[in-house]
Structure formats: C-alpha cells, structure tokens
Write a protein that holds these residues in place. Structure first.
Motif, short mmCIF file in Angstrom:
data_model
loop_
_atom_site.label_atom_id
_atom_site.label_comp_id
_atom_site.label_asym_id
_atom_site.label_seq_id
_atom_site.Cartn_x
_atom_site.Cartn_y
_atom_site.Cartn_z
N PRO A 1 0.84 -1.21 0.00
CA PRO A 1 0.00 0.00 0.00
C PRO A 1 0.87 1.25 0.00
N LEU A 2 1.39 1.56 -1.16
CA LEU A 2 2.36 2.64 -1.33
C LEU A 2 1.98 3.43 -2.58
N VAL A 3 1.63 4.70 -2.41
CA VAL A 3 1.14 5.48 -3.54
C VAL A 3 2.29 6.02 -4.38
N GLU A 4 2.02 6.20 -5.67
CA GLU A 4 2.96 6.86 -6.57
C GLU A 4 2.54 8.33 -6.70
N GLY A 5 3.50 9.18 -6.81
CA GLY A 5 3.22 10.60 -6.99
C GLY A 5 4.39 11.29 -7.65
N ALA A 6 4.19 12.52 -8.06
CA ALA A 6 5.27 13.28 -8.71
C ALA A 6 6.38 13.55 -7.69
N ALA A 7 7.59 13.10 -7.99
CA ALA A 7 8.72 13.30 -7.09
C ALA A 7 9.19 14.75 -7.12
N GLY A 8 9.64 15.25 -5.98
CA GLY A 8 10.14 16.61 -5.91
C GLY A 8 11.26 16.87 -6.90
N MET A 9 12.14 15.88 -7.09
CA MET A 9 13.25 16.05 -8.03
C MET A 9 12.75 16.16 -9.46
N TRP A 10 11.72 15.39 -9.81
CA TRP A 10 11.18 15.46 -11.18
C TRP A 10 10.52 16.81 -11.40
N TRP A 11 9.77 17.30 -10.40
CA TRP A 11 9.18 18.64 -10.52
C TRP A 11 10.29 19.64 -10.79
N ALA A 12 11.35 19.53 -9.96
CA ALA A 12 12.44 20.50 -10.05
C ALA A 12 13.11 20.48 -11.42
N ILE A 13 13.33 19.29 -11.97
CA ILE A 13 13.97 19.19 -13.28
C ILE A 13 13.11 19.87 -14.34
N PHE A 14 11.80 19.63 -14.30
CA PHE A 14 10.90 20.26 -15.27
C PHE A 14 10.91 21.78 -15.13
N ILE A 15 10.78 22.28 -13.88
CA ILE A 15 10.76 23.72 -13.66
C ILE A 15 12.08 24.33 -14.11
N LEU A 16 13.17 23.64 -13.76
CA LEU A 16 14.50 24.13 -14.11
C LEU A 16 14.68 24.28 -15.62
N LEU A 17 14.33 23.24 -16.36
CA LEU A 17 14.49 23.28 -17.81
C LEU A 17 13.52 24.27 -18.45
N GLY A 18 12.34 24.43 -17.84
CA GLY A 18 11.38 25.39 -18.37
C GLY A 18 11.85 26.81 -18.21
N THR A 19 12.41 27.14 -17.04
CA THR A 19 12.88 28.50 -16.80
C THR A 19 14.19 28.80 -17.53
N MET A 20 14.98 27.77 -17.82
CA MET A 20 16.24 27.97 -18.53
C MET A 20 16.07 28.19 -20.02
N SER A 21 15.03 27.59 -20.60
CA SER A 21 14.86 27.63 -22.05
C SER A 21 14.08 28.87 -22.48
N VAL A 22 14.37 29.36 -23.67
CA VAL A 22 13.63 30.50 -24.21
C VAL A 22 12.24 30.03 -24.64
N PRO A 23 11.21 30.90 -24.56
CA PRO A 23 9.84 30.48 -24.90
C PRO A 23 9.71 29.79 -26.25
N ALA A 24 10.48 30.24 -27.24
CA ALA A 24 10.36 29.65 -28.58
C ALA A 24 10.82 28.20 -28.63
N ASN A 25 11.65 27.79 -27.66
CA ASN A 25 12.21 26.43 -27.67
C ASN A 25 11.56 25.53 -26.63
#
Length: 436
Positions: free
Chosen positions: A72-96
């Motif tokens: 009985p162990l739930v799956e959820g979005a890991a903090g590290m995965w959130w961080a990687i997505f946010i990091l790459l989103g803020t690093m990249s220019v909107p067009a890319n």
C-alpha cells in the motif's frame, strides 16, 4: 446481522478508499500549475496536464500494486522530477520550450526503460554505491539553488505584478505557516493533509482579496475525454536532457528502496528482497507512462508510511479503490479544469516546505562527511562551478554545438558530472579508506 456487517465493512472500505484518494490528490494538484507556468502553458493546456497527471498517478499506483512491490504505497510526482521540469522550463527560451517538453517525454521513456531493466538485474547496490553522500548532497543543493529564485519571485508577487505585492506575499506566508503548523504540531490524518489545507486556505484568500481574477478561467468543452498520448508532441532525443533524466532516475533508486522499506515497517512485515527489485521495475514502468502521457515523472512516496500509521489503513483494497478513483477522475475535464485554476503563487507556496526539505537533505548528507581537504575540495569545486554556470547569460553558450549546449549550459548537470569525476576518478578514495 451478517448482511449488516458486510454492508458496514463495505462502507468502511469505501470511506478508506476516499481517504487514500484525497491523500493522492494532495500530492498532485500543484504539479501541473507550477510546471505549466514554467513552460508558459495556456489555461487549457494546464487543465489537460492536470487531467493526465491524475490519470498517470492512479495508473502507476495500480501497476505497483499488481505487478511491482505489491504494497500500500502510492505513486506521486517526485520533488526532483518537478524540479527538473521547472529548471528546464525557466532555462529555455519560450520559442524552444515546445522542443524541451518533447525531449522530456523521450527522456522519461528512456529512463523508465533503463529502470525496468535494472529491476531485473542484481546490480542495484553497485549503482547506489556511485551515489555517495557527497554526490547526492551536491546534487540536491544545486537543484534547489537554481529554483530558489523562481519560488521567491512568485511568492512575493513579482511574477504576477512585476513588483513586490504585499497581499500575495502575506497569503503565501500564511500558506507556508499553515503547512508547517499542521505537519509539525498535529497528529493523526491531519498531519498528512497539511499541503491540502494550506492550498484550500490560500486559494480562498486569493478570491477574498480579488486576486483570483489574475488567472484566466478555462471552460472545458466536454464532460468526458480520454487522456491522449504525447500531448506535447512527438518525443525528441536530446543528449543533455536524456543524461539529466537518466541521472535523476538513478539517484531516485534509493528513494524507491527507502519508500518500500518504511512502508514495510509501518505494516510490521518483512519486505522480501525481490520486492525492492519489483518496486524499481514498477517505477520504471511508471516513468514510461509519464513519458507516454506527457506528465512529470512519478515515484513511490515514502510519506505513505505516515498515512498508514496515522490512519491504520493497512489493506490493499482501500488503496486500490482510491487509485481507481484518481485514475477515473483523469477522464473528466471539468475536474482537471477546476483544479487548474489554483493560483500559481499558492501552488509555489505549497511546495516551498518540501523543497526546503530537499535542501536540508542535501546539507545533511554533506555534514555527515568528514571535513578533510579532499572532501571539501570535491564539494567546493562542484558547487562553485555548478552555481557559477547558473549566473551566466544564455548568449554565453551561443558558439557551442547545439547537442552540447544543453549540457554545458546546465549548472546542475555540469556540477553533478564534475562531482562524479572528482569523487570517483581524480580524488578517488583508496579501498582502505572506503572500508575504514
């Protein structure tokens, strides 16, 4: 009398299933809002993202129950995965940013396949040995360091208004205080619902102060829809992002193992060695689904043990019911559309305490090491180089080949790779030191 007992038992199990569903929702609701904002998604895109995130969270949990660790162990979005997505989103220019999302789809699928294969091989311990406390400590500190600016800009109102906004700052501060108070001062099921309570209060206050109108509403066009594959487009391969996702998934192997262990302790049962491997296999399959349905990567959440201990719900059936409810909610756009109206500032505030914990874990790992000249050199060079790259302007890397640009311009990745090289190659400890 017997029929009444069966009826009562069924009612209790149903209520327990709803409790699991609410607990799972707490760990999902802020993800699409924050990640969607980082990639400048439209309200409709964030709503669809929310819908798919609910679906994948439920499916990944059911996969683990039936084919993985069977706990009985739930799956959820890991903090590290959130961080990687946010990091790459803020690093990249909107067009890319569209290309980056497609590259993340591919990265998640590659990482998932790798973990699924590792789940069948007796090499888990060897891989874990590469991620020493110095490596994981440097990784976590670099990760949170690069994201701290985005958090404070949003929570202080700069993102929404372009200047410090007292009302937004006050609401976000209150959300953080509520989450901290409930998490540290209460007992029972309330303790695990701190983030949800903070989100509800912050959301209500945003509307009370008339700040809710800053977010454009989204009205779904239909009641029922099936989550679609590759919503961000056809997956694309990029070596920098592939390396980032693979390294992140391997770092999180220890998280999978520890989550299975603590839930076993909560259940007061001995976990078999094969359950650890099956848990890693199940996590790999969950990451493949994350890539297929264009969402943030999922992972077993150790906080499930706290939920079990506070509620006493130890059977699998209630979690199966809860996971089915969350999965089913992913088919109804109005649910995703409503949850997607969560103010970005409140979403960031609800994540603030979790990311401070990640930073704390990194500092703890480094503090546990002997402050020798060798260790301080590895830590100092890795952190200074990684954080230094974070301050360089994007145009500094224009003359570098595109396939290499996403690597050398990523302070997190450069710092981590440098730490690996220093720790295991240049300043490699002798076997006598390692066993001392």
């Amino acid at each position: 009398m017997k029929g009444q007992t069966i009826k009562d038992s069924g009612l209790i199990i149903s209520v327990q299933g709803i409790q699991w569903a609410v607990f799972m929702l707490t760990n999902v609701i802020a993800v699409p809002v924050v990640v969607g904002a980082a990639f400048h998604m439209a309200p409709a895109e964030i709503a669809d993202f929310m819908q798919r995130m609910l679906f994948v969270t439920g499916i990944a949990t059911l996969i683990q129950i039936f084919f993985g660790h069977r706990l009985p162990l739930v799956e959820g979005a890991a903090g590290m995965w959130w961080a990687i997505f946010i990091l790459l989103g803020t690093m990249s220019v909107p067009a890319n940013q569209g290309n980056v999302l497609q590259q993340l789809e591919m990265g998640l699928i590659i990482a998932g396949i790798l973990l699924a294969i590792i789940g069948f091989l007796p090499i888990i311990e060897n891989i874990r040995l590469l991620f020493t406390p110095i490596v994981t400590g440097v990784y976590l500190i670099l990760l949170v360091s690069q994201l701290s600016g985005s958090f404070l800009k949003s929570m202080l109102g700069f993102t929404a208004t372009g200047h410090l906004n007292g009302k937004i700052a006050l609401i976000c501060f209150l959300v953080v205080v509520i989450i901290l108070f409930i998490s540290l001062k209460t007992t029972g099921i309330l303790r695990s619902l701190g983030p949800l309570a903070g989100i509800i209060v912050g959301w209500a206050m945003f509307h009370f102060f008339g700040l809710g109108d800053t977010k454009q509403a989204y009205e779904p066009t239909k009641w029922f829809s099936i989550p679609e594959f590759f919503s961000w487009g056809t997956p694309k391969f990029d070596i920098g992002i592939a390396l980032t996702t693979i390294l992140t998934s391997v770092v999180l192997i220890s998280n999978v193992i520890s989550s299975v262990l603590v839930v076993g302790l909560a259940l007061e049962k001995r976990v078999k060695p094969t359950q650890y491997q099956k848990g890693i296999f199940g996590n790999g399959v969950g990451l493949i689904f994350s890539g297929l349905f264009s969402v943030v990567g999922v992972i077993p959440l150790a906080i499930s043990a706290g939920f079990i201990m506070t509620t006493g719900i130890k059977k699998l059936l209630p979690l199966i019911i809860g996971a089915v409810l969350i999965t089913a909610s992913g088919f109804f756009p109005y649910i995703g559309g409503f949850l997607a109206t969560l103010p970005l500032e409140v979403a960031y505030a609800s994540l603030f305490t979790m990311f401070t914990q990640l930073l704390g874990f990194g500092i703890r790992d480094l503090m546990g090491q002997e402050p020798t000249g060798r260790n301080l050199m590895v830590i100092g060079i890795s952190l200074m180089t990684g954080i230094g790259i974070m301050f360089l302007p994007p145009e500094a890397f224009e003359n570098i080949a595109p396939w290499l640009r996403n690597i050398v311009s990523n302070g997190l990745l450069v710092g981590l790779i440098l730490c690996f090289v220093l720790e295991h190659v240049i300043f490699r400890k002798r076997k006598i030191e390692q066993t001392a």
